[in-house]
Design an enzyme around this catalytic site. Structure first.
Site, PDB file in Angstrom:
ATOM      1  N   SER A 123       0.821  -1.216   0.000  1.00 27.22           N
ATOM      2  CA  SER A 123       0.000   0.000   0.000  1.00 27.22           C
ATOM      3  C   SER A 123       0.858   1.271   0.000  1.00 27.22           C
ATOM      4  O   SER A 123       0.471   2.270  -0.619  1.00 27.22           O
ATOM      5  CB  SER A 123      -0.936  -0.016   1.209  1.00 27.22           C
ATOM      6  OG  SER A 123      -0.193  -0.171   2.398  1.00 27.22           O
ATOM      7  N   GLY A 141       2.957  -8.979   1.937  1.00 28.11           N
ATOM      8  CA  GLY A 141       2.161  -8.885   0.699  1.00 28.11           C
ATOM      9  C   GLY A 141       2.497  -9.992  -0.290  1.00 28.11           C
ATOM     10  O   GLY A 141       1.873 -10.083  -1.355  1.00 28.11           O
ATOM     11  N   ASP A 174       7.643  -4.334   6.421  1.00 28.97           N
ATOM     12  CA  ASP A 174       6.744  -4.673   7.529  1.00 28.97           C
ATOM     13  C   ASP A 174       7.358  -4.316   8.879  1.00 28.97           C
ATOM     14  O   ASP A 174       6.668  -3.893   9.786  1.00 28.97           O
ATOM     15  CB  ASP A 174       6.388  -6.167   7.463  1.00 28.97           C
ATOM     16  CG  ASP A 174       5.761  -6.493   6.118  1.00 28.97           C
ATOM     17  OD1 ASP A 174       4.826  -5.770   5.736  1.00 28.97           O
ATOM     18  OD2 ASP A 174       6.227  -7.418   5.429  1.00 28.97           O
ATOM     19  N   GLU A 187      10.947  -8.590  -4.886  1.00 30.75           N
ATOM     20  CA  GLU A 187      11.401  -7.376  -4.183  1.00 30.75           C
ATOM     21  C   GLU A 187      12.891  -7.464  -3.875  1.00 30.75           C
ATOM     22  O   GLU A 187      13.629  -6.501  -4.056  1.00 30.75           O
ATOM     23  CB  GLU A 187      10.612  -7.193  -2.882  1.00 30.75           C
ATOM     24  CG  GLU A 187       9.187  -6.720  -3.116  1.00 30.75           C
ATOM     25  CD  GLU A 187       8.332  -6.670  -1.862  1.00 30.75           C
ATOM     26  OE1 GLU A 187       7.300  -6.007  -1.896  1.00 30.75           O
ATOM     27  OE2 GLU A 187       8.687  -7.307  -0.852  1.00 30.75           O
ATOM     28  N   GLY A 245       8.091  -0.474   0.493  1.00 38.35           N
ATOM     29  CA  GLY A 245       7.671  -0.468   1.890  1.00 38.35           C
ATOM     30  C   GLY A 245       8.359  -1.594   2.647  1.00 38.35           C
ATOM     31  O   GLY A 245       9.209  -2.302   2.108  1.00 38.35           O
ATOM     32  N   LYS A 253       6.322   0.771  12.594  1.00 39.08           N
ATOM     33  CA  LYS A 253       7.062  -0.392  12.081  1.00 39.08           C
ATOM     34  C   LYS A 253       8.524  -0.419  12.547  1.00 39.08           C
ATOM     35  O   LYS A 253       9.262  -1.334  12.199  1.00 39.08           O
ATOM     36  CB  LYS A 253       6.998  -0.404  10.560  1.00 39.08           C
ATOM     37  CG  LYS A 253       5.588  -0.704  10.057  1.00 39.08           C
ATOM     38  CD  LYS A 253       5.556  -0.788   8.560  1.00 39.08           C
ATOM     39  CE  LYS A 253       4.195  -1.263   8.070  1.00 39.08           C
ATOM     40  NZ  LYS A 253       4.114  -1.259   6.611  1.00 39.08           N
TER      41      LYS A 253
HETATM   42  C1  A5P Z   1       5.105  -6.899  -0.075  1.00 37.78           C
HETATM   43  O1  A5P Z   1       5.482  -8.216  -0.323  1.00 37.78           O
HETATM   44  C2  A5P Z   1       5.730  -6.421   1.191  1.00 37.78           C
HETATM   45  O2  A5P Z   1       7.089  -6.638   1.311  1.00 37.78           O
HETATM   46  C3  A5P Z   1       5.403  -4.972   1.431  1.00 37.78           C
HETATM   47  O3  A5P Z   1       6.395  -4.138   0.951  1.00 37.78           O
HETATM   48  C4  A5P Z   1       5.269  -4.763   2.875  1.00 37.78           C
HETATM   49  O4  A5P Z   1       4.383  -5.768   3.334  1.00 37.78           O
HETATM   50  C5  A5P Z   1       4.746  -3.384   3.230  1.00 37.78           C
HETATM   51  O5  A5P Z   1       3.448  -3.201   2.766  1.00 37.78           O
HETATM   52  P1  A5P Z   1       2.553  -1.967   3.201  1.00 37.78           P
HETATM   53  O6  A5P Z   1       3.197  -0.745   2.632  1.00 37.78           O
HETATM   54  O7  A5P Z   1       1.207  -2.249   2.569  1.00 37.78           O
HETATM   55  O8  A5P Z   1       2.499  -1.950   4.687  1.00 37.78           O
END
Ligand code: A5P
Length: 246
Positions: free
Chosen positions: A32, A102, A89, A108, A87, A126
């Site tokens: 997101s 995600g 976690d 990534e 982003g 976070k």
């Molecule tokens: C996707 O696989 C993840 O690595 C995201 O980058 C991570 O979960 C952060 O997502 P949000 O920005 O939605 O918190």
């Protein structure tokens, strides 16, 4: 009116824009927060015609970037990635990350570790002193039961990620994910040890981040990692010299 978390994501994404310069190859993260950055970047590209090339880290980010009019390339056309914006976690005080809630961790990491600069966008909630949380691990479906047994020795609550109707969650690469809650005292060691298990394709432990932009409801603060990681291509060239390859 946007809530605090949305404002924080927006402010972090906004703070990443000045790192993008004309002609750059930009890695687009997934999630997101990365989505907000992609929209802001596309708007800037439309205004300023920067001639950016973008490499996406998931089918979702690829679709979003294409819809927004960004020019997408693959590794074939991107020998070096200038900057990646994504982003995370969890971010620890020593600039290690947990990523992959995600489900896009494999692509990534392929993109982030090949970049000159890896910028991470998060909110204050976070940040942790130590890396602790769910470690997502992408595994080959064939080997998943064996890998789950092995990983259960490290994390008793490790389990296969499921999607609708209890079926396994399938990544963009056609693989499964094991989610393993853990306290990670030595991220680099655990990253390497998990990768050593045959069938493990990638882990959500990221041991590099150059800049962390921490958004809040009024703005953003910047954390800079003093230890500059080298992109993989440079590491491999040095290794080749040492080993007298070619
Ligand atoms: C996707 O696989 C993840 O690595 C995201 O980058 C991570 O979960 C952060 O997502 P949000 O920005 O939605 O918190």
């Amino acid at each position: 009116m946007a809530n605090t978390s949305e404002l924080a994501k927006h402010n972090a994404a906004l703070a990443a824009l000045p790192y993008i310069r004309p002609g750059m190859t930009v890695g687009l993260g997934t999630g997101s927060t990365a989505n907000i950055f992609v929209d802001l970047l596309a708007a800037r590209e439309r205004r300023e015609h920067l001639g950016l090339k973008c490499i996406a880290t998931s089918e979702n980010s690829e679709k979003q970037a294409a819809r927004a009019g960004l020019r997408l390339v693959s590794f074939a056309d991107a020998p070096m990635i200038d900057v990646v914006v994504d982003g995370a976690d969890i971010v620890s005080a020593d600039f290690c990350l947990l990523k992959g809630l995600g489900g896009a961790l494999l692509r990534e990491k392929c993109v982030a570790y090949r970049s000159k600069k890896f910028i991470v966008l998060v909110g204050e909630e976070k940040l942790r002193r130590k890396l602790e949380g769910i470690v997502p691990i992408e595994v080959l479906p064939f080997a998943a039961p064996a890998v789950l047994r092995e990983i259960s020795k490290l994390s008793k609550r490790a389990k296969l990620r499921t999607a609708a109707a209890g079926r396994p969650f399938i990544t963009d690469n056609g693989n499964y994910i094991i989610d393993a809650p853990m306290r990670v005292s030595n991220p680099a060691k655990l990253e390497a040890e998990l990768k050593y298990l045959p069938g493990v394709l990638e882990t959500g432990i990221f041991t590099r981040a150059d800049i962390v932009l921490v958004g809040n409801k009024t703005g953003c603060r910047t954390l800079k990692n003093k230890k500059q990681a080298r992109p993989l291509l440079l590491t491999c060239s040095c290794l080749a010299k040492q080993l007298d390859c070619f």
